[in-house]
Design an enzyme around this catalytic site. Structure first.
Site, PDB file in Angstrom:
ATOM      1  N   CYS A   2       0.981  -1.020  -0.090  1.00  0.00           N
ATOM      2  CA  CYS A   2      -0.035  -0.512  -0.045  1.00  0.00           C
ATOM      3  C   CYS A   2       1.148   0.844   0.204  1.00  0.00           C
ATOM      4  O   CYS A   2       1.400   1.123   0.933  1.00  0.00           O
ATOM      5  CB  CYS A   2      -0.999  -0.092   0.992  1.00  0.00           C
ATOM      6  SG  CYS A   2      -1.690  -1.060   1.193  1.00  0.00           S
ATOM      7  N   ARG A  27       4.317  -0.707  -4.751  1.00  0.00           N
ATOM      8  CA  ARG A  27       3.510  -0.737  -3.197  1.00  0.00           C
ATOM      9  C   ARG A  27       2.759  -1.670  -3.243  1.00  0.00           C
ATOM     10  O   ARG A  27       1.885  -2.317  -2.345  1.00  0.00           O
ATOM     11  CB  ARG A  27       3.699  -0.006  -2.772  1.00  0.00           C
ATOM     12  CG  ARG A  27       5.014   0.916  -2.452  1.00  0.00           C
ATOM     13  CD  ARG A  27       4.690   1.985  -1.333  1.00  0.00           C
ATOM     14  NE  ARG A  27       4.544   1.779   0.101  1.00  0.00           N
ATOM     15  CZ  ARG A  27       5.869   0.909   0.816  1.00  0.00           C
ATOM     16  NH1 ARG A  27       6.339   1.110   0.793  1.00  0.00           N
ATOM     17  NH2 ARG A  27       5.077   0.654   1.763  1.00  0.00           N
ATOM     18  N   TRP A  75      -2.923  -2.757  -1.757  1.00  0.00           N
ATOM     19  CA  TRP A  75      -2.941  -4.018  -1.697  1.00  0.00           C
ATOM     20  C   TRP A  75      -3.724  -4.828  -1.264  1.00  0.00           C
ATOM     21  O   TRP A  75      -3.013  -4.433   0.232  1.00  0.00           O
ATOM     22  CB  TRP A  75      -1.343  -4.314  -1.963  1.00  0.00           C
ATOM     23  CG  TRP A  75      -0.639  -5.934  -2.131  1.00  0.00           C
ATOM     24  CD1 TRP A  75       0.361  -6.213  -2.872  1.00  0.00           C
ATOM     25  CD2 TRP A  75      -0.492  -6.969  -1.166  1.00  0.00           C
ATOM     26  NE1 TRP A  75      -0.093  -7.694  -2.974  1.00  0.00           N
ATOM     27  CE2 TRP A  75      -0.156  -8.243  -2.046  1.00  0.00           C
ATOM     28  CE3 TRP A  75      -1.379  -7.183   0.093  1.00  0.00           C
ATOM     29  CZ2 TRP A  75      -0.290  -9.128  -0.896  1.00  0.00           C
ATOM     30  CZ3 TRP A  75      -1.614  -8.722   1.234  1.00  0.00           C
ATOM     31  CH2 TRP A  75      -1.046  -9.667   0.219  1.00  0.00           C
ATOM     32  N   ASN A 101      -2.169   2.194   5.774  1.00  0.00           N
ATOM     33  CA  ASN A 101      -1.083   0.987   4.992  1.00  0.00           C
ATOM     34  C   ASN A 101      -1.289  -0.106   6.224  1.00  0.00           C
ATOM     35  O   ASN A 101      -0.735   0.814   8.087  1.00  0.00           O
ATOM     36  CB  ASN A 101      -0.017   1.580   5.043  1.00  0.00           C
ATOM     37  CG  ASN A 101       0.934   0.336   3.999  1.00  0.00           C
ATOM     38  OD1 ASN A 101       0.868  -0.840   4.421  1.00  0.00           O
ATOM     39  ND2 ASN A 101       2.415   0.661   4.783  1.00  0.00           N
ATOM     40  N   GLY A 102      -1.378  -1.784   6.374  1.00  0.00           N
ATOM     41  CA  GLY A 102      -1.111  -2.486   7.425  1.00  0.00           C
ATOM     42  C   GLY A 102      -2.238  -3.070   7.421  1.00  0.00           C
ATOM     43  O   GLY A 102      -2.932  -3.220   7.329  1.00  0.00           O
ATOM     44  N   GLU A 485      16.313 -18.709  -7.398  1.00  0.00           N
ATOM     45  CA  GLU A 485      16.315 -17.093  -7.894  1.00  0.00           C
ATOM     46  C   GLU A 485      15.307 -17.227  -9.839  1.00  0.00           C
ATOM     47  O   GLU A 485      14.861 -15.935  -9.490  1.00  0.00           O
ATOM     48  CB  GLU A 485      17.389 -16.532  -7.166  1.00  0.00           C
ATOM     49  CG  GLU A 485      17.317 -14.784  -8.610  1.00  0.00           C
ATOM     50  CD  GLU A 485      16.577 -14.085  -7.625  1.00  0.00           C
ATOM     51  OE1 GLU A 485      15.463 -14.892  -6.081  1.00  0.00           O
ATOM     52  OE2 GLU A 485      15.802 -12.624  -8.191  1.00  0.00           O
ATOM     53  N   LYS A 489      12.132 -15.426 -10.026  1.00  0.00           N
ATOM     54  CA  LYS A 489      11.452 -14.834 -10.862  1.00  0.00           C
ATOM     55  C   LYS A 489      10.611 -15.015 -12.039  1.00  0.00           C
ATOM     56  O   LYS A 489       9.793 -14.019 -12.774  1.00  0.00           O
ATOM     57  CB  LYS A 489      13.381 -14.276 -11.632  1.00  0.00           C
ATOM     58  CG  LYS A 489      14.429 -13.351 -10.836  1.00  0.00           C
ATOM     59  CD  LYS A 489      13.538 -11.946 -11.190  1.00  0.00           C
ATOM     60  CE  LYS A 489      14.240 -11.285  -9.849  1.00  0.00           C
ATOM     61  NZ  LYS A 489      13.343 -11.885  -8.669  1.00  0.00           N
ATOM     62  N   GLU A 492       7.237 -15.321 -10.363  1.00  0.00           N
ATOM     63  CA  GLU A 492       6.480 -14.011 -10.151  1.00  0.00           C
ATOM     64  C   GLU A 492       6.483 -13.475 -11.455  1.00  0.00           C
ATOM     65  O   GLU A 492       4.801 -12.865 -11.430  1.00  0.00           O
ATOM     66  CB  GLU A 492       7.537 -12.747  -9.722  1.00  0.00           C
ATOM     67  CG  GLU A 492       8.225 -12.888  -8.200  1.00  0.00           C
ATOM     68  CD  GLU A 492       9.127 -12.538  -8.343  1.00  0.00           C
ATOM     69  OE1 GLU A 492       9.461 -11.383  -6.600  1.00  0.00           O
ATOM     70  OE2 GLU A 492      10.298 -12.037  -8.119  1.00  0.00           O
ATOM     71  N   HIS A 508      16.762 -38.397  -6.165  1.00  0.00           N
ATOM     72  CA  HIS A 508      15.791 -38.746  -5.246  1.00  0.00           C
ATOM     73  C   HIS A 508      14.550 -38.288  -5.516  1.00  0.00           C
ATOM     74  O   HIS A 508      13.748 -38.121  -4.251  1.00  0.00           O
ATOM     75  CB  HIS A 508      16.302 -38.182  -4.630  1.00  0.00           C
ATOM     76  CG  HIS A 508      17.513 -38.059  -4.102  1.00  0.00           C
ATOM     77  ND1 HIS A 508      18.548 -39.678  -3.370  1.00  0.00           N
ATOM     78  CD2 HIS A 508      18.868 -37.587  -3.823  1.00  0.00           C
ATOM     79  CE1 HIS A 508      19.636 -40.059  -2.864  1.00  0.00           C
ATOM     80  NE2 HIS A 508      20.159 -38.761  -3.789  1.00  0.00           N
ATOM     81  N   LYS A 611       5.893  -4.850  -3.858  1.00  0.00           N
ATOM     82  CA  LYS A 611       7.655  -4.448  -3.681  1.00  0.00           C
ATOM     83  C   LYS A 611       7.516  -4.935  -2.018  1.00  0.00           C
ATOM     84  O   LYS A 611       9.125  -5.568  -1.965  1.00  0.00           O
ATOM     85  CB  LYS A 611       7.667  -3.129  -4.964  1.00  0.00           C
ATOM     86  CG  LYS A 611       8.761  -3.982  -4.497  1.00  0.00           C
ATOM     87  CD  LYS A 611      10.074  -3.067  -5.404  1.00  0.00           C
ATOM     88  CE  LYS A 611      12.048  -2.882  -5.491  1.00  0.00           C
ATOM     89  NZ  LYS A 611      11.756  -4.680  -5.940  1.00  0.00           N
TER      90      LYS A 611
HETATM   91  C1  G6P Z   1       8.221  -8.963  -1.251  1.00  0.00           C
HETATM   92  C2  G6P Z   1       9.450  -8.783  -2.898  1.00  0.00           C
HETATM   93  C3  G6P Z   1       9.945  -9.173  -3.365  1.00  0.00           C
HETATM   94  C4  G6P Z   1      11.689  -9.206  -2.170  1.00  0.00           C
HETATM   95  C5  G6P Z   1      10.602  -9.743  -0.952  1.00  0.00           C
HETATM   96  C6  G6P Z   1      11.326  -9.251   0.401  1.00  0.00           C
HETATM   97  O1  G6P Z   1       7.824 -10.719  -1.490  1.00  0.00           O
HETATM   98  O2  G6P Z   1       7.929  -8.657  -3.864  1.00  0.00           O
HETATM   99  O3  G6P Z   1      10.277  -8.992  -4.511  1.00  0.00           O
HETATM  100  O4  G6P Z   1      11.839 -10.182  -2.130  1.00  0.00           O
HETATM  101  O5  G6P Z   1       9.836  -8.644  -0.805  1.00  0.00           O
HETATM  102  O6  G6P Z   1      11.061  -8.247   0.167  1.00  0.00           O
HETATM  103  P1  G6P Z   1      12.775  -6.818   1.183  1.00  0.00           P
HETATM  104  O7  G6P Z   1      12.787  -5.954   0.848  1.00  0.00           O
HETATM  105  O8  G6P Z   1      12.766  -6.953   2.339  1.00  0.00           O
HETATM  106  O9  G6P Z   1      13.898  -7.136   0.020  1.00  0.00           O
END
Ligand code: G6P
Length: 616
Positions: A2, A27, A75, A101-102, A485, A489, A492, A508, A611
């Site tokens: 948010c 956000r 969000w 927000n929260g 990672e 990606k 996501e 396994h 994010k």
């Molecule tokens: C969210 C984002 C990710 C990020 C994670 C941790 O889930 O979508 O891309 O890696 O938060 O965020 P931070 O700001 O704590 O690295």
């Protein structure tokens, strides 16, 4: 999670607020809304979906104001992402508007209490209780919005940033925070409030940090901060060291494309100024003394998402260079398993935003257990570094694309610096050995640049796989977290089934997934560093290929031994084994981004994500 904006000043508030929201949309983008004050009334507009929907609604039915303005990009947590649940929320008399927000954890009890008093609720949100509560507290306090806000905060449980405005005082915005981000921007004859400085960076680079449980009264010519009891508190002012152009697309269609290209600079900036003329590593801002670091007996790394993957890689480097046992844990699990921590434990919290609630809660828990906490963070003044014993900032600049790219590479650089620094202060490696690795690290921006110059075939490959359902990723040693990672990606951005396995674990169970034509991406360690590892993974490639997989192999230039088993070979520069993730991650980023674009997805704002996740 948010985004929140508030503005008081001579400019048209609606424009300032909507433009601020555009910079905070990363956000959350489930809905957006604004409230401005004009002609003695509250004018609001809100729409489900991205900010573009709100902009369209405002074009069709313009609203204007001559006073303060507030805005929100959501969000969703409580209530579906529709027009009604979008913020701002107002009281029944439309005297106050509030954005949040929260999560207000005791909202159900408060809602029942307010309904009994006759309040009519329009939405399913937890936020709406704050609007009605604020209105009733104002009524009891002769319309004093700051006093009412303080009273409301004392009744709320959970995490929140609240920003409110009222028809009773059109030149005032009042905000409060507890465990959710909020920063003030100080202008000339105008002031701003936002979840993140990006929202007001086009107007001012002078910012004010707010602490926990504080309330701020914002007028065009003043900023007053108090605690929840109304006592004035000292604030910390700072200058933001990047400007508006850093948070713009700069000719790219997406922030993510720009941020991938910015990686050499970001890594170079993170390494900058860390070595003294006599070759000593110096981490000035770290705030932990060499004595503190010498007494460390165990390291625990906590993080979420991409930052967690950086932590997994750090473990290999730290254990190898420092011989200190190192555990890595997803932050959301950490405090629930009763971890063993004491004063000799160093907890490293990695968070790009410095606001991830899971990581913040883990940091607080670790400090309660008397462990020392060192943050690796990209956002100056954010909550996690403020609440940690020390911090090492990455200098990636603002990252707007929701999927982390350049901040991941800078987190790796920061982890390597910490590992080497620990080795230096503990005298575990000879000085020249440390210098050798530092010199190798210093060449990484150049190596990253080289990789970026060779990724066109990766783009073509990604486009050719746009109709694929599943991609598997394999790696060994530091290549395993890189594979994780790569899979993250792809999930996501391309919304595909993507899974990573330790290459040795494949036999396994997961090998049963292999079928004809299934793309399998394999990260191959250098044949020079650890030949045993290399040879084992070459066997793993053959195992999947024998079962019909289409092998996409990421290997060091000149590693001819993998060529016969690679349907597609992606070459990366030869670098030391432990540093390889800095280069091997890049083809993964480009692959996921291009594949998602080929599917028509918005790579900056992937569905359902945010994010900065400020709820647990
Ligand atoms: C969210 C984002 C990710 C990020 C994670 C941790 O889930 O979508 O891309 O890696 O938060 O965020 P931070 O700001 O704590 O690295």
């Amino acid at each position: 999670m948010c985004g929140i904006v508030g503005y008081v000043g001579p400019q048209p508030a609606l424009e300032v607020v909507v433009n601020g929201l555009a910079r905070l949309e990363y956000r959350g983008y489930d809905s957006a809304g604004v409230a401005v004050l004009g002609g003695g009334s509250l004018r609001t507009e809100k729409r489900a979906g991205k900010l573009a929907n709100l902009r369209k609604a405002l074009e069709e039915r313009p609203i204007s104001g001559d006073g303060a303005g507030i805005g929100h990009t959501r969000w969703a947590t409580h209530g579906a992402p529709n027009d009604v649940n979008a913020h701002p929320h107002v009281d029944n008399d439309r005297r106050v508007a509030i954005v949040h927000n929260g999560i207000i954890e005791n909202f159900a009890a408060l809602r029942m209490e307010l309904e009994e008093k006759g309040c009519k609720f329009l939405s399913e949100t937890d936020t709406e209780v704050a609007a009605h509560l604020l209105s009733s507290e104002m009524a009891e306090r002769g319309g004093d919005l700051p006093a009412a806000m303080r009273a409301v905060c004392k009744r709320l449980e959970g995490a929140f940033t609240l920003v409110a405005t009222s028809v009773d005082d059109p030149g005032l915005v009042v905000a409060a925070r507890r465990n959710s981000p909020l920063v003030v921007g100080r202008g000339e004859g105008e002031n701003f409030l936002a979840s993140d400085v990006a929202a007001f960076i086009a107007h001012t680079r002078e910012a004010v940090e707010l602490g926990q449980d504080q309330v701020v009264e914002l007028r065009a010519d003043s900023v007053a901060v108090t605690d929840y009891d109304g006592n004035p508190v000292e604030v910390n002012e700072y200058h933001v060291d990047w400007d508006a152009s850093a948070a713009e697309k700069g000719g790219y269609d997406y922030f993510m494309l720009k941020e991938i290209v910015e990686q050499p600079r970001a890594v170079a900036d993170t390494l900058l100024g860390r070595v003294t003329v006599d070759g000593q590593l110096t981490l000035d801002e770290m705030r932990l003394s060499p004595e503190d670091l010498r007494s460390v007996e165990k390291i625990v790394i906590i993080a979420c998402g991409t930052s967690y993957h950086a932590g997994l890689i750090a473990k290999y480097a730290i254990e190898h260079w420092c011989r200190i046992p190192c555990e890595v844990e997803v932050a959301s699990e950490f405090r629930y398993r009763d971890p063993i921590l004491d004063q000799q434990t160093l907890v490293i919290a990695i968070s790009q935003s410095g606001e991830s609630m899971d990581t913040l809660m883990a940091v607080r828990y670790a400090r309660e257990q008397r462990a020392r906490v060192l943050a690796i963070c990209n956002v100056n003044g954010s909550t996690i570094p403020r609440e940690s014993d020390g911090v090492l900032y990455t200098h990636a600049g603002p990252e707007v694309g929701v999927a982390a790219t350049k901040t991941f590479l800078t987190q790796l650089a920061a982890c390597y610096l910490i590992g080497l620094y620990l080795a230096q202060v503990r005298g575990l490696k000879f000085g020249d050995e440390i210098n050798t690795v530092i010199a190798q690290l210093a060449t990484m921006p150049e190596q990253v640049e080289r990789v970026l110059g060779t990724v066109e075939p990766v783009r073509e490959l990604a486009r050719s796989l746009a109709d694929t359902d599943t991609v598997l990723f394999l790696g060994r040693h530091v290549g395993y977290p890189v594979a994780m990672e790569g899979a993250l990606k792809l999930k996501e951005l391309a919304y595909m089934h993507a899974e990573a396995f330790a290459a040795g674990e494949l036999k396994h169970g997961p090998i049963a997934l292999i079928e004809d034509g299934l793309p399998v991406v394999v990260v191959v360690p250098s044949p020079r560093g650890r030949s045993v590892l290399h040879d084992k993974i070459v066997s793993n490639i053959q195992e999947v290929r024998a079962r019909g997989a289409r092998t996409i192999v990421i290997a060091e230039e000149g590693d001819e031994s993998v060529r016969p088993y690679s349907d597609v070979l992606i070459e990366i520069p030869a670098v030391p084994t432990l540093l390889q993730p800095i280069v091997s991650t890049i083809p993964m980023q480009v692959f996921a981004c291009e594949l998602a674009l080929a599917k028509g997805n918005d790579v900056d704002q992937p569905r359902n994500l945010a994010k900065s996740v400020t709820v647990e």
